[in-house]
Design a protein around this motif. Structure first.
Motif, PDB file in Angstrom:
ATOM      1  N   LEU A 142       0.800  -1.224   0.000  1.00 14.63           N
ATOM      2  CA  LEU A 142       0.000   0.000   0.000  1.00 14.63           C
ATOM      3  C   LEU A 142       0.831   1.271   0.000  1.00 14.63           C
ATOM      4  O   LEU A 142       0.295   2.353  -0.252  1.00 14.63           O
ATOM      5  CB  LEU A 142      -0.930   0.027   1.220  1.00 14.63           C
ATOM      6  N   GLY A 143       2.114   1.159   0.327  1.00 11.55           N
ATOM      7  CA  GLY A 143       2.934   2.348   0.430  1.00 11.55           C
ATOM      8  C   GLY A 143       2.774   3.100   1.733  1.00 11.55           C
ATOM      9  O   GLY A 143       3.257   4.230   1.865  1.00 11.55           O
ATOM     10  N   TRP A 144       2.100   2.488   2.718  1.00  9.62           N
ATOM     11  CA  TRP A 144       1.950   3.130   4.025  1.00  9.62           C
ATOM     12  C   TRP A 144       3.274   3.056   4.783  1.00  9.62           C
ATOM     13  O   TRP A 144       3.966   2.035   4.762  1.00  9.62           O
ATOM     14  CB  TRP A 144       0.901   2.421   4.866  1.00  9.62           C
ATOM     15  N   ALA A 145       3.613   4.118   5.483  1.00  7.12           N
ATOM     16  CA  ALA A 145       4.706   4.045   6.445  1.00  7.12           C
ATOM     17  C   ALA A 145       4.202   3.328   7.689  1.00  7.12           C
ATOM     18  O   ALA A 145       3.087   3.576   8.160  1.00  7.12           O
ATOM     19  CB  ALA A 145       5.189   5.442   6.802  1.00  7.12           C
ATOM     20  N   THR A 146       4.995   2.409   8.207  1.00  9.27           N
ATOM     21  CA  THR A 146       4.656   1.692   9.435  1.00  9.27           C
ATOM     22  C   THR A 146       5.855   1.752  10.374  1.00  9.27           C
ATOM     23  O   THR A 146       6.989   1.943   9.935  1.00  9.27           O
ATOM     24  CB  THR A 146       4.287   0.225   9.148  1.00  9.27           C
ATOM     25  N   VAL A 147       5.603   1.570  11.669  1.00 12.46           N
ATOM     26  CA  VAL A 147       6.645   1.786  12.668  1.00 12.46           C
ATOM     27  C   VAL A 147       7.045   0.480  13.330  1.00 12.46           C
ATOM     28  O   VAL A 147       6.238  -0.159  14.011  1.00 12.46           O
ATOM     29  CB  VAL A 147       6.199   2.783  13.757  1.00 12.46           C
ATOM     30  N   HIS A 148       8.292   0.089  13.121  1.00 12.84           N
ATOM     31  CA  HIS A 148       8.882  -1.017  13.869  1.00 12.84           C
ATOM     32  C   HIS A 148       9.477  -0.416  15.136  1.00 12.84           C
ATOM     33  O   HIS A 148      10.536   0.200  15.119  1.00 12.84           O
ATOM     34  CB  HIS A 148       9.965  -1.692  13.021  1.00 12.84           C
ATOM     35  N   GLY A 149       8.736  -0.543  16.250  1.00 12.02           N
ATOM     36  CA  GLY A 149       9.157   0.083  17.499  1.00 12.02           C
ATOM     37  C   GLY A 149       8.445  -0.546  18.676  1.00 12.02           C
ATOM     38  O   GLY A 149       7.993  -1.689  18.606  1.00 12.02           O
ATOM     39  N   ASP A 150       8.331   0.196  19.761  1.00 15.37           N
ATOM     40  CA  ASP A 150       7.708  -0.338  20.971  1.00 15.37           C
ATOM     41  C   ASP A 150       6.299  -0.846  20.720  1.00 15.37           C
ATOM     42  O   ASP A 150       5.541  -0.268  19.931  1.00 15.37           O
ATOM     43  CB  ASP A 150       7.608   0.760  22.038  1.00 15.37           C
TER      44      ASP A 150
END
Length: 281
Positions: free
Chosen positions: A71-79
């Motif tokens: 989709l081209g969404w930014a996603t967060v690899h984090g807490d």
């Protein structure tokens, strides 16, 4: 192990991600079987919706990556949500800081190796239990400054997506060939021989075809009698002639450095500077 059937959980997650009043979804912890959701999400509805943040690590990688690559969404690899009360050490940002703007978001080697406080030790902990020190370790060139699109996650989940429409990082790399990729990976708990096999699988699936560098997170996962975790990485990826930066604060060894899947990032490692700068573009 799960809070409901795969169909119910997929419908619930789709609804949250499509709801304009929901701007961020942060599961309490990583989970174990997010792969049972990927083909049950309503991808047409998601494609028509405005992007919503999804934040987490571990098994959540299974959902973060396809949201970015498809989709081209930014996603967060984090807490995860359970980790969010912990304050990041000097040099790192909270995922809340990262989702608050386009950046640039500058993070540097914190030098901290930490652990979680058990609930019976301190139920209100807001600072990580520091267990030692560490340093980003560049393997390959003497210095590194490289820019590319970030993509990656937990090795044990990424290997199950490789070769499927939900983990087609090779196609994502071709789409962003002008920028190139910075691929990041971290091992949760599988011993070194298994991690080695999994990394070879990602390599054969084209995950590194357009990579400019590879980032490897710290791990407490066990060695094999004839193979350390570092040697497992080098066995699988050393033949690619790519710079590899080991021992970043990502994944299952706290503290957690938030990385934005899909962000354009500049990674610098030399005698004086160890940092990664991310921005959405």
């Amino acid at each position: 192990m799960t809070a409901g059937s795969a169909a119910d959980r997929a419908a619930e997650l789709t609804a949250m991600l499509c709801d304009p009043d929901v701007r961020c979804v942060v599961p309490p912890w990583g989970g174990e079987t997010a792969i049972d959701l990927v083909d049950l999400l309503d991808w047409d509805a998601l494609a028509a919706a405005d992007p919503t943040w999804l934040v987490g690590y571990s098994d959540l990688s299974t959902l973060l990556v396809p949201l970015t690559t498809r989709l081209g969404w930014a996603t967060v690899h984090g807490d995860n949500l359970a980790d969010t009360p912990y304050e990041p050490p000097a040099g790192l940002l909270s995922w809340l800081d990262v989702v608050g703007g386009k950046g640039p978001h500058r993070q540097q080697d914190s030098g901290v190796v930490a652990d979680f406080w058990r609930f019976e030790e301190d139920p209100r902990a807001t600072r990580w239990k520091v267990t030692g020190g560490g340093r980003w370790d560049l393997c390959g060139p003497e210095t590194l400054e490289v820019t590319g699109r970030l993509i990656g996650g937990c090795v044990e989940t990424m290997c199950n997506l490789a070769g499927t429409p939900y983990g087609d990082v090779a196609a994502f790399g071709r789409e962003h060939a002008d920028d190139g990729l910075i691929v990041y990976l971290e091992a949760a708990e599988d011993e070194a021989a298994t991690i080695c096999r999994n990394l070879h699988g990602l390599r054969l699936a084209g995950w590194f075809d357009d990579a400019k560098a590879v980032i490897i997170g710290r791990t407490k996962a066990a060695a094999h009698p004839q193979l350390s975790q570092r040697e497992a990485v080098l066995d699988a990826l050393g033949r690619l002639d790519l710079p590899i930066v080991f021992d970043l604060e990502i994944g299952h060894v706290p503290p957690h450095m938030p990385l934005l899947n899909g962000a354009l990032a500049t990674l610098t490692v030399d005698d004086d500077v160890r940092e990664i700068v991310q921005h959405l573009a």
